[in-house]
Design an enzyme around this catalytic site. Structure first.
Site, short mmCIF file in Angstrom:
data_model
loop_
_atom_site.label_atom_id
_atom_site.label_comp_id
_atom_site.label_asym_id
_atom_site.label_seq_id
_atom_site.Cartn_x
_atom_site.Cartn_y
_atom_site.Cartn_z
N ASP A 27 -2.20 -5.76 -16.52
CA ASP A 27 -1.45 -5.24 -15.36
C ASP A 27 -0.98 -6.40 -14.48
O ASP A 27 -1.19 -7.56 -14.80
CB ASP A 27 -2.39 -4.26 -14.62
CG ASP A 27 -1.66 -3.25 -13.76
OD1 ASP A 27 -0.43 -3.17 -13.83
OD2 ASP A 27 -2.35 -2.53 -12.99
N HIS A 28 -0.40 -6.06 -13.34
CA HIS A 28 0.17 -7.04 -12.38
C HIS A 28 -0.41 -8.45 -12.45
O HIS A 28 -1.62 -8.64 -12.28
CB HIS A 28 -0.06 -6.56 -10.94
CG HIS A 28 0.65 -5.30 -10.63
ND1 HIS A 28 1.90 -5.28 -10.06
CD2 HIS A 28 0.28 -4.00 -10.79
CE1 HIS A 28 2.28 -4.03 -9.89
NE2 HIS A 28 1.32 -3.23 -10.34
N GLU B 280 -3.22 -1.87 -4.21
CA GLU B 280 -4.11 -1.62 -5.34
C GLU B 280 -4.59 -2.93 -5.94
O GLU B 280 -3.81 -3.85 -6.12
CB GLU B 280 -3.38 -0.83 -6.42
CG GLU B 280 -4.27 -0.46 -7.60
CD GLU B 280 -3.53 0.44 -8.57
OE1 GLU B 280 -3.78 1.65 -8.52
OE2 GLU B 280 -2.69 -0.05 -9.34
N HIS C 258 1.53 2.51 -4.93
CA HIS C 258 0.17 2.48 -5.47
C HIS C 258 -0.72 3.26 -4.52
O HIS C 258 -0.64 3.07 -3.31
CB HIS C 258 -0.35 1.04 -5.54
CG HIS C 258 0.29 0.21 -6.62
ND1 HIS C 258 0.76 -1.04 -6.41
CD2 HIS C 258 0.51 0.48 -7.94
CE1 HIS C 258 1.23 -1.53 -7.55
NE2 HIS C 258 1.11 -0.62 -8.49
N HIS D 206 5.16 2.74 -11.89
CA HIS D 206 3.89 2.37 -11.26
C HIS D 206 3.57 3.36 -10.16
O HIS D 206 4.47 3.93 -9.56
CB HIS D 206 3.97 0.96 -10.66
CG HIS D 206 3.78 -0.12 -11.68
ND1 HIS D 206 2.74 -1.01 -11.64
CD2 HIS D 206 4.50 -0.41 -12.80
CE1 HIS D 206 2.84 -1.82 -12.68
NE2 HIS D 206 3.89 -1.48 -13.40
N ASN E 114 1.82 4.35 -14.99
CA ASN E 114 0.49 3.90 -14.59
C ASN E 114 -0.17 4.94 -13.71
O ASN E 114 0.44 5.44 -12.77
CB ASN E 114 0.58 2.59 -13.82
CG ASN E 114 1.06 1.43 -14.69
OD1 ASN E 114 1.40 1.62 -15.86
ND2 ASN E 114 1.07 0.25 -14.13
ZN LIG Z 1 1.27 -1.23 -10.43
#
Ligand SMILES: [Zn+2]
Length: 354
Positions: free
Chosen positions: A104-105, A177, A220, A258, A280
């Site tokens: 992820d990110h 997040e 998020h 997201h 996500n």
């Molecule tokens: Zn994300």
């Protein structure tokens, strides 16, 4: 679509995303933080008879490795992601489910994390002829667009040698997040411009396979309604813009949604219809894990005050209530049920033959 159990990589992943777009379906992507969440995700895929995406965030991978480890050179986040990937690789075939393995990110300041995971992936590739992960994400949305695209292109050129896919972020997902806090970002940045998607398409398209996390007001975390307006039409407009400018077929871009938690089924359906292939979902699965455990703790509270003695008698043992497997499994079942619901919302339920 017929798809084999195990980790989905290379051309099989490209075909999977192409099929999703054609079938009007997207796959849930869940952040695993330990074997319990990874296993619950695979159980959901089994129940939904569909592939699932399991991803590790920077802090999720660190947690997978263990919070006591030193992470000053990203070593815990690197090793945790590798451990998580090997865990899933070992079990996906036993569950009989296809899994897309993803990270992820990754912002600019933690690039050494993903670089370390890619290096391990290259070693894995040399030994096994396939990559350890299916795809990675870079999130350089805080950088100027040119820099975002330049670093993304360099990374894609590297991982394309293993036929891997890169996810990039254009515009900024709101909210907060896993150490990514965009709750104070100015409003305009929360919406991606079609021109920016075209620039990324032109730069990355010739290099390999990529997906775009576009910002369309998605956030998020789950918040009270009304803070930011969701505009999935940004995705449609971007697709049409590129189709017109570059004379492609319909929906040339694979989009990622997201901040899927808290979205209504209608919003999800609309986004999927514009070419979202991955959504996500983190906060909703965290809640689905924690809430039933809280209920268990509340209901069995009098059995959890000491090892011996409960409402049934002062000498009664409490071992079966204390055993963490009991309540961890309740949480796992919560995650699985929430993800099965996500498969239905995303139109992926019943679209695959495993
Ligand atoms: Zn994300």
């Amino acid at each position: 679509m017929q798809i084999k159990p195990g980790v989905v990589t290379g051309n099989a992943l490209k075909e999977l995303f192409a099929y999703c777009k054609e079938a009007g379906a997207a796959l849930p992507s869940v952040n695993a933080i330990g074997s319990h969440s990874a296993n619950a995700a695979m159980a959901a895929a089994k129940e939904a008879k569909a592939p699932i995406i399991i991803q590790f965030s920077h802090t999720g991978a660190q947690f997978y490795g263990g919070k006591s480890l030193d992470n000053s050179a990203q070593q815990a986040s690197i090793a945790g992601a590798i451990a998580g990937a090997l865990h899933v690789r070992t079990l996906a075939k036993v569950y009989g489910v296809p899994v897309v393995l993803h990270t992820d990110h990754c912002a600019k300041k933690i690039l050494p994390w993903v670089d370390g995971v890619i290096a391990a992936g290259e070693e894995y590739f040399a030994r096994n002829g396939e990559p350890l992960f299916s795809s990675h994400m870079l999130d350089l949305s805080e950088q100027p667009l040119a820099e975002n695209i330049e670093i993304s292109a360099r990374t894609l050129a590297r991982i394309a040698k293993m036929n891997m896919t890169l996810e990039i972020e254009l515009g900024i997902t709101g909210g907060e997040e896993d150490g990514v806090d965009n709750s104070g970002v100015e409003h305009d940045k929360l919406y991606t411009h079609p021109e920016d998607v075209l620039k990324a398409y032109d730069a990355l398209g010739p290099l390999g396979s990529f997906t775009v996390a576009a910002a369309f007001g998605n956030t998020h975390g789950v918040y009270a309604a009304g803070n930011v307006k969701l505009k999935p039409t940004i995705l449609r407009d971007s697709q049409q813009y590129i189709q017109a400018q570059r004379k492609t077929g319909p929906k040339p871009v694979n989009f990622v949604f997201h901040g899927g938690s808290g979205s209504s089924p209608e919003e999800i359906r609309e986004a999927v219809s514009y070419g979202v292939v991955k959504m996500n979902i983190d906060t909703d699965t965290q809640w689905a894990f924690t809430h039933p455990i809280k209920q268990f703790m509340d209901e069995k509270g009098a059995y959890l005050l000491s090892q011996i003695g409960n409402p049934e008698g002062p000498e009664k043992p409490n071992k079966k209530y204390i055993d963490p497997r009991g309540w961890l499994n309740i949480g796992e079942k919560g995650i699985t049920a929430r993800l099965v619901e996500a498969f239905k919302d995303l139109g992926a339920f019943g679209k695959f033959e495993l």
